[in-house]
Design an enzyme around this catalytic site. Structure first.
Site, PDB file in Angstrom:
ATOM      1  CB  SER A 289      60.925  92.101 115.844  1.00  0.00           C
ATOM      2  OG  SER A 289      62.314  92.169 115.575  1.00  0.00           O
ATOM      3  CG  ASP A 290      61.174  93.525 109.279  1.00  0.00           C
ATOM      4  OD1 ASP A 290      62.315  93.043 109.212  1.00  0.00           O
ATOM      5  OD2 ASP A 290      60.574  93.933 108.276  1.00  0.00           O
ATOM      6  CD1 TRP A 291      67.087  96.660 111.269  1.00  0.00           C
ATOM      7  CD2 TRP A 291      68.056  94.812 110.462  1.00  0.00           C
ATOM      8  NE1 TRP A 291      68.438  96.836 111.337  1.00  0.00           N
ATOM      9  CE2 TRP A 291      69.078  95.714 110.834  1.00  0.00           C
ATOM     10  CE3 TRP A 291      68.439  93.578 109.917  1.00  0.00           C
ATOM     11  CZ2 TRP A 291      70.433  95.447 110.685  1.00  0.00           C
ATOM     12  CZ3 TRP A 291      69.784  93.302 109.765  1.00  0.00           C
ATOM     13  CH2 TRP A 291      70.772  94.230 110.154  1.00  0.00           C
ATOM     14  CB  ALA A 292      65.601  97.719 114.572  1.00  0.00           C
TER      15      ALA A 292
END
Ligand code: BGC
Length: 748
Positions: A289-292
């Site tokens: 995923s991207d950050w969060a």
């Protein structure tokens, strides 16, 4: 008795019972078999654990609410609940973390270390947008290879790069990370960088990440993290080709993007991930995923809670959760509750483990953590020389009307502007482990280049572009003793990158006032513009005659500027993004459609009223895509094709003569565009299909040829099927996307 007890507990730690054979520990067994064996030994919690990537260092995103803290993270590591760390860097630090994972967790599964190596690890290369403006795939490969060598010596296995989000909006701070507005150029560079980073998956390379998947570069109004709403037709033809090229180049991992596509967050987007990436393109690797971004599906209003978010991500084909914790918090329970099949979880875990096996981490977990190697690998003379060359090749000469450049032997130079002396600002937000102390400023570069000259510095403007008190008088006084003035303007480095959108990326009033004061002295004036994006420089271009757009050059920025100003390097760069006339013109890009009522600037008149144009602004950008000057002069002639008609299995040779009519050896970037005149759906007025960097000696003429297969005349429909339609095409060749010669080609 004591001995036996010890043996039993050691076996329990390693997950082995009597008589069991740990296939996963057998270096000779095939990877798939080892993966299956290991999964069969894992508890549900350990499986979910592998899908977590945890931040262990600087924040490259917002702090998470329920961050477990350092002790908590060590505990998770020992429990086998961390698959990967990001932002833990350095041979020693990574080794210690790896030791805990391998020696203190039950199954001893090594962790993956990831970090954003965007344009260099310690030796910082020019920002990717600048590098793209060199149109040099070999150079991009080399830069990535050097970055990988440095990064892997620092204990890293994996970089979150290359970024390949096509973008037409210089308000967006992240344009600095990509390769500009054109899908073809972006695709070529993405593939080169993937290969440079990854090599053969050995300890001198790092895994690459295709990011951000997908279409993040179309954030509305260039505002960071904003909505993306583009058609599938636009997606397939403009935005997806670079990601596809990177898949074909063998990139090991993909990162989701933050944005929506068709109203669904990319991280839970079944169409993008399962249908396109894993389906049509057959991507077998791991998706992070991207950050969060898994958790952000709740803020999007797509998932009601963490449980739903984690299930949606997994079902859509994504694997590893960077920092949101939704998988760690909920997935095991969801499997127990039958909300998601364990086989889906196993498939994701298998993709994570497979990477670790492929890197050889199970057989030698410490192969990336060698402090002596780290010391010897960073900032080597070879790396610095490559960074200097890359920076000089990336700087775009926009004006040299009076032939002021090159400055052969100035006796005294007055240097102006905060940026000229700032070590920090030749680096940007994504500077890896780059240290400002290792950088060369413009002032230092000029001093080194012209040791016999008197070089004085007047700050004039500060970091924020405000005029210093008394600046005008100081400039006037200092200019009296100067042969030439070199003034720096632009944006400080930290304004390039994520979360750095700007509504109006113009030079500041203070900077323009500083230039006006310099101009009043009547001394020859060179303007350097330093920024991580095309700025709005319409007034600058109208008022000043010598302008070098330096972008952000990295560690060797100042030396590269000096190489160009002195003529030791003849500039050759051509901008990979159009420069808008004004903010109101954004997005402005070369490969637009014709519209039903096209307009050509200059045709304004009574008959040109009900057409597609502004009443106060031209249609064309200030500086077109692909534009840049050199100290040489190149003349194009005799554009021809080997045959006027081809069928769908053939190709045609396009050739053009390029004469260097100057007395300076130089390099020209020759660009080939096509236009499909009638098609269903319609096609853009120009599409880049090939380019070549050609070195041509003074006075010589090169015949430049391109092999153009009919397949390059194809495009995608909205479902991603390739269409090759018969009919008439224009083949255009020239020095930039505006000034082109053309011939006709028929596809039978
Ligand atoms: C960025 C990614 C980056 C990640 C890890 C995110 O905020 O969008 O590009 O790789 O942080 O630093």
């Amino acid at each position: 008795m004591k001995k036996i007890l010890l043996m039993v507990s050691a076996m329990a730690v390693s997950g082995l019972g009597f008589g069991q054979k740990a296939i996963y520990k057998d270096a000779g067994a095939p990877v798939q078999q080892r993966v299956r064996d290991l999964i069969s030994r894992m508890t549900l919690d350990e499986k979910v654990g592998q899908l977590n990537q945890v931040n262990g260092g600087v924040l490259t995103g917002p702090a998470v609410a329920n961050d477990p803290g350092q002790q908590g993270k060590v505990k998770l590591l020992k429990e086998g609940k961390v698959g990967s760390f990001l932002n833990v860097v350095g041979a020693a630090q990574t080794k210690e973390v790896q030791r805990i994972a391998v020696e203190e967790s039950r199954l001893g599964i090594p962790v993956l270390f990831g970090f954003d190596i965007i344009h260099g690890a310690k030796t910082i290369f020019p920002i990717p947008l600048a590098e793209a403006s060199a149109w040099d795939t070999e150079g991009a490969f080399k830069a990535a290879e050097i970055a990988a060598k440095e990064a892997s010596s620092m204990g890293l296995h994996w970089t979150f790069a290359p970024m390949m989000d096509v973008s037409r909006d210089p308000r967006w701070g992240r344009v600095m990370e990509g390769s500009g507005e054109d899908p073809y150029l972006q695709a070529q560079l993405a593939a080169a960088r993937v290969k440079g980073f990854q090599g053969n998956f050995d300890e001198n390379h790092v895994l690459a990440t295709i990011k951000h998947f997908a279409i993040y570069g179309a954030s509305e109004a260039g505002r960071e993290y904003n909505t993306v709403d583009v058609s599938r037709y636009a997606a397939w033809n403009y935005y997806l080709p670079p990601y596809k090229a990177a898949v074909e180049a063998g990139a090991a991992t993909v990162m989701n993007s933050f944005n929506l596509f068709e109203g669904e967050p990319a991280s839970g987007n079944n169409y993008l991930v399962n249908e396109v990436l894993r389906g049509k393109w057959g991507f077998k690797g791991m998706i992070v995923s991207d950050w969060a971004s898994f958790g952000e599906m709740m803020a999007h209003g797509y998932a009601a809670n963490e449980t739903e978010a984690a299930i949606m991500a997994l079902k859509a084909g994504s694997d590893m959760d960077m920092e949101s914790g939704v998988m760690r918090n909920t997935l095991a329970q969801s499997v127990k509750d039958g909300k998601v099949p364990e086989s889906l979880l196993d498939a994701a875990v298998a993709r994570v483990l497979e990477l670790k096996f492929k890197l050889g981490l199970f057989d030698n977990p410490y192969k990336y953590h060698d402090e002596a190697k780290e010391k010897a690998s960073l900032l080597t003379a070879e790396n610095l020389a490559a960074a200097r060359k890359a920076a000089a090749n990336s700087m775009t000469l926009l004006k040299n009307t009076d032939n002021l450049l090159p400055l052969k032997s100035p006796k005294s130079i007055l240097v102006l502007g905060h940026l000229a002396e700032s070590q920090n600002d030749v680096l940007d937000f994504w500077k890896g482990l780059g240290d400002h102390k290792n950088t060369v400023t413009v002032l230092e570069g000029l001093k080194a280049k012209y040791p016999g000259a008197t070089i004085t510095f007047v700050k004039g403007v500060n970091r924020d572009g405000k005029l210093e008190a008394g600046a005008e008088a100081q400039i006037k006084a200092a200019a009296k003793k100067a042969d030439v003035i070199v003034a720096t303007i632009g944006l400080y480095g930290d304004l390039a990158g994520e979360a750095r959108s700007l509504g109006n990326p113009e030079p500041s009033k203070g900077q323009m006032d500083m230039l006006a004061a310099a101009k009043l002295t009547n001394k020859p004036l060179v303007v350097l513009v330093q920024a991580g994006r095309p700025m709005i420089i319409t007034e600058l271009m109208a008022k000043y005659n010598t302008i070098l757009y330096t972008w952000i050059g990295g560690t060797q920025h100042g030396n590269a500027v000096a190489d160009i100003l002195s003529g030791d390097v003849n500039p050759s760069s051509k901008t990979a993004m159009s420069f808008p006339v004004s903010v109101g013109q954004i997005p402005v890009y070369y490969n637009h459609y014709n519209s039903g009522r096209p307009h050509k600037d200059g045709n304004e008149g009574p008959g040109d009223f009900w057409v597609s144009r502004y009443r106060d602004t031209p249609n064309e950008p200030l500086i077109p895509f692909g534009y840049g000057l050199t100290y040489s002069k190149f003349e194009y002639s005799d554009l021809s094709i080997s045959k006027p008609e081809i069928n769908q299995n053939e190709s045609v040779t396009v050739s053009v003569k390029v004469k260097n009519s100057s007395n300076v050896d130089g390099t020209e970037i020759v660009q080939l565009y096509i236009r499909d005149l009638v098609a269903q759906p319609v096609r853009p007025v120009k599409e880049l299909k090939d380019f070549k960097r050609v070195a041509i000696k003074a006075g010589e003429t090169a015949t430049v040829t391109f092999e153009l297969p009919a397949t390059k005349l194809s495009f995608y429909d909205a479902d991603g099927n390739t269409l090759l339609q018969k009919g008439d095409f224009k083949i255009m060749v020239g020095p930039n996307s505006r000034d082109l010669n053309e011939v006709k080609l028929v596809l039978k």
